[in-house]
Scaffold this motif. Sequence first.
Motif, PDB file in Angstrom:
ATOM      1  N   ALA A  48       0.831  -1.208   0.000  1.00  0.00           N
ATOM      2  CA  ALA A  48       0.000   0.000   0.000  1.00  0.00           C
ATOM      3  C   ALA A  48       0.865   1.257   0.000  1.00  0.00           C
ATOM      4  CB  ALA A  48      -0.929  -0.005   1.206  1.00  0.00           C
ATOM      5  N   CYS A  49       1.959   1.224   0.756  1.00  0.00           N
ATOM      6  CA  CYS A  49       2.839   2.392   0.823  1.00  0.00           C
ATOM      7  C   CYS A  49       3.669   2.545  -0.450  1.00  0.00           C
ATOM      8  CB  CYS A  49       3.738   2.311   2.050  1.00  0.00           C
ATOM      9  SG  CYS A  49       2.808   2.552   3.587  1.00  0.00           S
ATOM     10  N   LYS A  50       3.956   1.440  -1.113  1.00  0.00           N
ATOM     11  CA  LYS A  50       4.676   1.515  -2.383  1.00  0.00           C
ATOM     12  C   LYS A  50       3.833   2.274  -3.407  1.00  0.00           C
ATOM     13  CE  LYS A  50       7.000  -1.387  -5.787  1.00  0.00           C
ATOM     14  NZ  LYS A  50       7.336  -2.758  -6.183  1.00  0.00           N
ATOM     15  N   VAL A  51       2.546   1.977  -3.436  1.00  0.00           N
ATOM     16  CA  VAL A  51       1.635   2.683  -4.342  1.00  0.00           C
ATOM     17  C   VAL A  51       1.494   4.140  -3.905  1.00  0.00           C
ATOM     18  CG1 VAL A  51      -0.772   2.831  -5.125  1.00  0.00           C
ATOM     19  CG2 VAL A  51       0.361   0.609  -4.961  1.00  0.00           C
ATOM     20  N   ARG A  52       1.317   4.358  -2.607  1.00  0.00           N
ATOM     21  CA  ARG A  52       1.117   5.707  -2.078  1.00  0.00           C
ATOM     22  C   ARG A  52       2.322   6.608  -2.378  1.00  0.00           C
ATOM     23  NH1 ARG A  52      -3.069   8.941  -0.340  1.00  0.00           N
ATOM     24  NH2 ARG A  52      -2.320  10.429   1.150  1.00  0.00           N
ATOM     25  N   CYS A  53       3.514   6.056  -2.309  1.00  0.00           N
ATOM     26  CA  CYS A  53       4.744   6.851  -2.468  1.00  0.00           C
ATOM     27  C   CYS A  53       5.364   6.738  -3.853  1.00  0.00           C
ATOM     28  CB  CYS A  53       5.753   6.418  -1.407  1.00  0.00           C
ATOM     29  SG  CYS A  53       5.191   6.715   0.280  1.00  0.00           S
ATOM     30  N   SER A  54       4.644   6.180  -4.812  1.00  0.00           N
ATOM     31  CA  SER A  54       5.207   5.940  -6.140  1.00  0.00           C
ATOM     32  C   SER A  54       5.614   7.214  -6.873  1.00  0.00           C
ATOM     33  CB  SER A  54       4.228   5.135  -6.999  1.00  0.00           C
ATOM     34  OG  SER A  54       3.051   5.878  -7.224  1.00  0.00           O
ATOM     35  N   LYS A  55       4.979   8.331  -6.597  1.00  0.00           N
ATOM     36  CA  LYS A  55       5.309   9.578  -7.283  1.00  0.00           C
ATOM     37  C   LYS A  55       6.036  10.574  -6.384  1.00  0.00           C
ATOM     38  CE  LYS A  55       1.616   9.241 -10.641  1.00  0.00           C
ATOM     39  NZ  LYS A  55       0.453   9.899 -11.247  1.00  0.00           N
ATOM     40  N   SER A  56       6.488  10.101  -5.232  1.00  0.00           N
ATOM     41  CA  SER A  56       7.173  10.981  -4.292  1.00  0.00           C
ATOM     42  C   SER A  56       8.573  11.321  -4.795  1.00  0.00           C
ATOM     43  CB  SER A  56       7.284  10.299  -2.927  1.00  0.00           C
ATOM     44  OG  SER A  56       8.065  11.061  -2.048  1.00  0.00           O
ATOM     45  N   SER A  57       9.043  12.528  -4.468  1.00  0.00           N
ATOM     46  CA  SER A  57      10.409  12.918  -4.831  1.00  0.00           C
ATOM     47  C   SER A  57      11.428  12.231  -3.930  1.00  0.00           C
ATOM     48  CB  SER A  57      10.562  14.440  -4.757  1.00  0.00           C
ATOM     49  OG  SER A  57      10.327  14.879  -3.432  1.00  0.00           O
ATOM     50  N   ARG A  58      10.995  11.793  -2.750  1.00  0.00           N
ATOM     51  CA  ARG A  58      11.852  11.067  -1.804  1.00  0.00           C
ATOM     52  C   ARG A  58      11.142   9.786  -1.395  1.00  0.00           C
ATOM     53  NH1 ARG A  58      13.932  15.046   2.666  1.00  0.00           N
ATOM     54  NH2 ARG A  58      15.428  13.364   2.916  1.00  0.00           N
ATOM     55  N   PRO A  59      11.151   8.778  -2.275  1.00  0.00           N
ATOM     56  CA  PRO A  59      10.344   7.582  -2.033  1.00  0.00           C
ATOM     57  C   PRO A  59      10.730   6.789  -0.789  1.00  0.00           C
ATOM     58  CG  PRO A  59      11.762   7.281  -3.949  1.00  0.00           C
ATOM     59  CD  PRO A  59      11.879   8.715  -3.531  1.00  0.00           C
TER      60      PRO A  59
END
Length: 103
Positions: A48-59
């Motif tokens: 779930a967090c992989k999907v949530r943070c997929s577009k983060s600049s600091r994954p």
Amino acid sequence: MASSQSLVLSFLLVLLLAFSLVESQMEISGGIGRSLLIAKPSLDCGGACKVRCSKSSRPNLCKRACRTCCMRCHCVPPGTYGNYAFCPCYATLTTHGGKRKCP
């Protein structure tokens, strides 16, 4: 006199037992006293967090914070940003500075 004392003692014992049962039900249902021993529905926090943070600049930082929030709240809002209404606990966790803890 002895029978009235035993009646009062038995009443107090029943009252104490009832209070104990109510308190244990509160722990089971997640009420006032949360118990760490109660199994929660399993959620794949990593996925779930992989999907949530997929577009983060600091994954990596995002995933670490997200996993912490997921473990506490047992939910992650859908999408990559916002949607906090789907997981109110996730939205209310804050840092010491008052900023939102969960991405």
